[in-house]
Design an enzyme around this catalytic site. Sequence first.
Site, PDB file in Angstrom:
ATOM      1  N   ASP A 277      10.854  -0.810  14.155  1.00 47.76           N
ATOM      2  CA  ASP A 277      11.234   0.702  15.057  1.00 47.76           C
ATOM      3  C   ASP A 277      11.308   0.123  16.332  1.00 47.76           C
ATOM      4  O   ASP A 277      11.536  -0.766  17.078  1.00 47.76           O
ATOM      5  CB  ASP A 277       9.523   1.055  14.231  1.00 47.76           C
ATOM      6  CG  ASP A 277       9.470   1.684  13.297  1.00 47.76           C
ATOM      7  OD1 ASP A 277       9.971   1.500  12.360  1.00 47.76           O
ATOM      8  OD2 ASP A 277       8.136   1.603  12.799  1.00 47.76           O
TER       9      ASP A 277
ATOM     10  N   ARG B 237      19.504  -4.820   1.960  1.00 44.95           N
ATOM     11  CA  ARG B 237      20.360  -4.149   1.359  1.00 44.95           C
ATOM     12  C   ARG B 237      21.169  -3.229   2.356  1.00 44.95           C
ATOM     13  O   ARG B 237      21.104  -3.419   3.835  1.00 44.95           O
ATOM     14  CB  ARG B 237      19.165  -3.075   1.189  1.00 44.95           C
ATOM     15  CG  ARG B 237      18.207  -3.826  -0.012  1.00 44.95           C
ATOM     16  CD  ARG B 237      18.510  -4.012  -1.685  1.00 44.95           C
ATOM     17  NE  ARG B 237      19.474  -2.248  -1.947  1.00 44.95           N
ATOM     18  CZ  ARG B 237      20.433  -2.066  -3.013  1.00 44.95           C
ATOM     19  NH1 ARG B 237      21.067  -2.795  -3.187  1.00 44.95           N
ATOM     20  NH2 ARG B 237      20.094  -0.849  -2.798  1.00 44.95           N
TER      21      ARG B 237
ATOM     22  N   ARG C 270      19.039  10.303   0.143  1.00 40.63           N
ATOM     23  CA  ARG C 270      18.263  11.569   0.705  1.00 40.63           C
ATOM     24  C   ARG C 270      19.224  12.422   1.709  1.00 40.63           C
ATOM     25  O   ARG C 270      20.302  11.927   1.828  1.00 40.63           O
ATOM     26  CB  ARG C 270      17.259  11.653   2.065  1.00 40.63           C
ATOM     27  CG  ARG C 270      18.204   9.993   2.759  1.00 40.63           C
ATOM     28  CD  ARG C 270      16.083   9.660   4.066  1.00 40.63           C
ATOM     29  NE  ARG C 270      17.152   9.024   4.860  1.00 40.63           N
ATOM     30  CZ  ARG C 270      16.100   8.475   6.295  1.00 40.63           C
ATOM     31  NH1 ARG C 270      15.338   8.919   5.898  1.00 40.63           N
ATOM     32  NH2 ARG C 270      16.778   7.266   6.833  1.00 40.63           N
TER      33      ARG C 270
ATOM     34  N   TYR D 207      13.228  -5.862  10.230  1.00 38.78           N
ATOM     35  CA  TYR D 207      13.714  -4.734  10.536  1.00 38.78           C
ATOM     36  C   TYR D 207      12.068  -3.728  12.049  1.00 38.78           C
ATOM     37  O   TYR D 207      10.887  -4.373  12.018  1.00 38.78           O
ATOM     38  CB  TYR D 207      13.332  -3.585   9.685  1.00 38.78           C
ATOM     39  CG  TYR D 207      13.496  -2.531   9.560  1.00 38.78           C
ATOM     40  CD1 TYR D 207      14.309  -2.133   9.664  1.00 38.78           C
ATOM     41  CD2 TYR D 207      12.187  -1.412   9.813  1.00 38.78           C
ATOM     42  CE1 TYR D 207      14.069  -0.479   9.922  1.00 38.78           C
ATOM     43  CE2 TYR D 207      12.885   0.191  10.282  1.00 38.78           C
ATOM     44  CZ  TYR D 207      13.877   0.813  10.311  1.00 38.78           C
ATOM     45  OH  TYR D 207      13.685   1.366  10.188  1.00 38.78           O
TER      46      TYR D 207
ATOM     47  N   GLU E 187      22.853   9.582   1.816  1.00 37.42           N
ATOM     48  CA  GLU E 187      22.657   8.267   2.313  1.00 37.42           C
ATOM     49  C   GLU E 187      22.602   7.939   0.978  1.00 37.42           C
ATOM     50  O   GLU E 187      21.493   8.241   0.150  1.00 37.42           O
ATOM     51  CB  GLU E 187      21.275   8.376   3.264  1.00 37.42           C
ATOM     52  CG  GLU E 187      21.535   8.232   4.223  1.00 37.42           C
ATOM     53  CD  GLU E 187      20.311   8.300   4.961  1.00 37.42           C
ATOM     54  OE1 GLU E 187      19.598   6.871   4.451  1.00 37.42           O
ATOM     55  OE2 GLU E 187      19.737   8.459   6.164  1.00 37.42           O
TER      56      GLU E 187
ATOM     57  N   ARG F 274      -3.085  10.789   2.202  1.00 31.56           N
ATOM     58  CA  ARG F 274      -3.985  11.033   3.248  1.00 31.56           C
ATOM     59  C   ARG F 274      -4.229  12.843   2.614  1.00 31.56           C
ATOM     60  O   ARG F 274      -3.692  13.572   1.977  1.00 31.56           O
ATOM     61  CB  ARG F 274      -2.512  11.903   4.344  1.00 31.56           C
ATOM     62  CG  ARG F 274      -2.292  10.554   4.898  1.00 31.56           C
ATOM     63  CD  ARG F 274      -1.436  11.094   6.058  1.00 31.56           C
ATOM     64  NE  ARG F 274      -0.503   9.971   7.299  1.00 31.56           N
ATOM     65  CZ  ARG F 274       0.100  10.343   8.068  1.00 31.56           C
ATOM     66  NH1 ARG F 274       0.430  11.726   8.428  1.00 31.56           N
ATOM     67  NH2 ARG F 274       1.244   9.251   7.993  1.00 31.56           N
TER      68      ARG F 274
ATOM     69  N   ARG G 168       0.821  -0.905  -0.574  1.00 31.42           N
ATOM     70  CA  ARG G 168       0.309   0.490   0.423  1.00 31.42           C
ATOM     71  C   ARG G 168       0.601   1.006   0.188  1.00 31.42           C
ATOM     72  O   ARG G 168       1.881   0.947   0.313  1.00 31.42           O
ATOM     73  CB  ARG G 168      -1.196   0.144   1.044  1.00 31.42           C
ATOM     74  CG  ARG G 168      -0.433   0.290   2.521  1.00 31.42           C
ATOM     75  CD  ARG G 168      -1.074   0.018   3.661  1.00 31.42           C
ATOM     76  NE  ARG G 168      -0.181   0.282   4.771  1.00 31.42           N
ATOM     77  CZ  ARG G 168      -0.245   1.763   5.505  1.00 31.42           C
ATOM     78  NH1 ARG G 168      -0.797   2.690   4.873  1.00 31.42           N
ATOM     79  NH2 ARG G 168       0.476   1.695   7.282  1.00 31.42           N
TER      80      ARG G 168
END
Length: 368
Positions: free
Chosen positions: A353, A252, A283, A351, A303, A179, A175
């Site tokens: 958070d 990666r 970025r 991964y 990066e 917003r 997805r």
Amino acid sequence: MSLKEKYDYLIVGAGLFGAVCAEALTKQGKSCLAIDVRGHIGGNIYTQEVEGIQVHKYGAHIFHTSNRRVWEYINSFADFNHYINSPVARYRSELYNLPFNMNTFHALWGVITPDQAKEKIAKQIKDLEIGEPKNLEEQALSLVGPDVYEKLVKGYTEKQWGRDCRDLPAFIIKRLPLRFTYDNNYFNDRYQGIPIGGYTQIVEKMFADTDVLLNTDYKTFIKENPDIADRTIYTGMIDAYYDFCYGPLEYRTVSFVNEVLDCENYQGNAVVNYTEREVPYTRIIEHKHFEFGTQPKTVISREYPTEWAPGMEPYYPINDDTNTALYAQYKALADKEEKVWFGGRLGSYKYFDMDKTIEAAWALLERL
């Protein structure tokens, strides 16, 4: 530092997962030894002061959570500011707000209302006549249409993965959040901020009662000290623990190029994404903006995502079908261990958070 002959726990990896475990176990009166192959504690949340600025050495880390218990816990180690993550995307000379919201759509098409934006996107998607998406490009186009895809998704994604979007599987983008409000806050979590003075201080406090050895390889250390601990919490690469017996899992990786600039303000925002493929980095992070800094100089980090190879720093697990099946083989071995527990991003091949890392550490501690 002189080691004890025996510890209750050996913690392999001095990142956030290991630090949470060490803090809890030492509070319970357990003796812990933490080792890490790097020359510092903190893992990927490590921050280093440069020109009075806390530099996020391994990329931007914004703490966000909807779990009040996690928020109160992390705030017990440092004061947090009210930083809100509002990245900007740059496509050539054009600037767009992220995540995709009404500010983004207004900049793209001049629309004012949510209905106008929805109508524009729906028409673009309908005109493509995509049935079942065969690759990532078709999947993204079927979700957001060509304008958003071409300017804000395609180039960035191809740099991240090192492949053309038509050569990437569709499931990578399940997805793309749209917003229809004028809200640039990237996260929806109730709590969000940056620790004033950086993340390293937090991990230092967590390891306050733990012996720590840095620049220490687990395989070498355990060969020389096979009886150092009764139990092991292992947060390194799970495939490396088993000597890659089924083959290496894929990742990666990212190269960070830091630069100190003799100016107060380089880009006006902490995070600016470069979405065109021709710009080699994804970025630029300007670290002082995480803490609303006013230092006379600034520090930026570019990066560069790159293909990972054994021996390089692993960052993002590639959780495709092949690697998921391979991890399952290693997980089956791990489940048979009686005195070794695996956790963290590398030990779980997933991964996390930061808030989820803390929750996962707590879940392991409950099992122990």
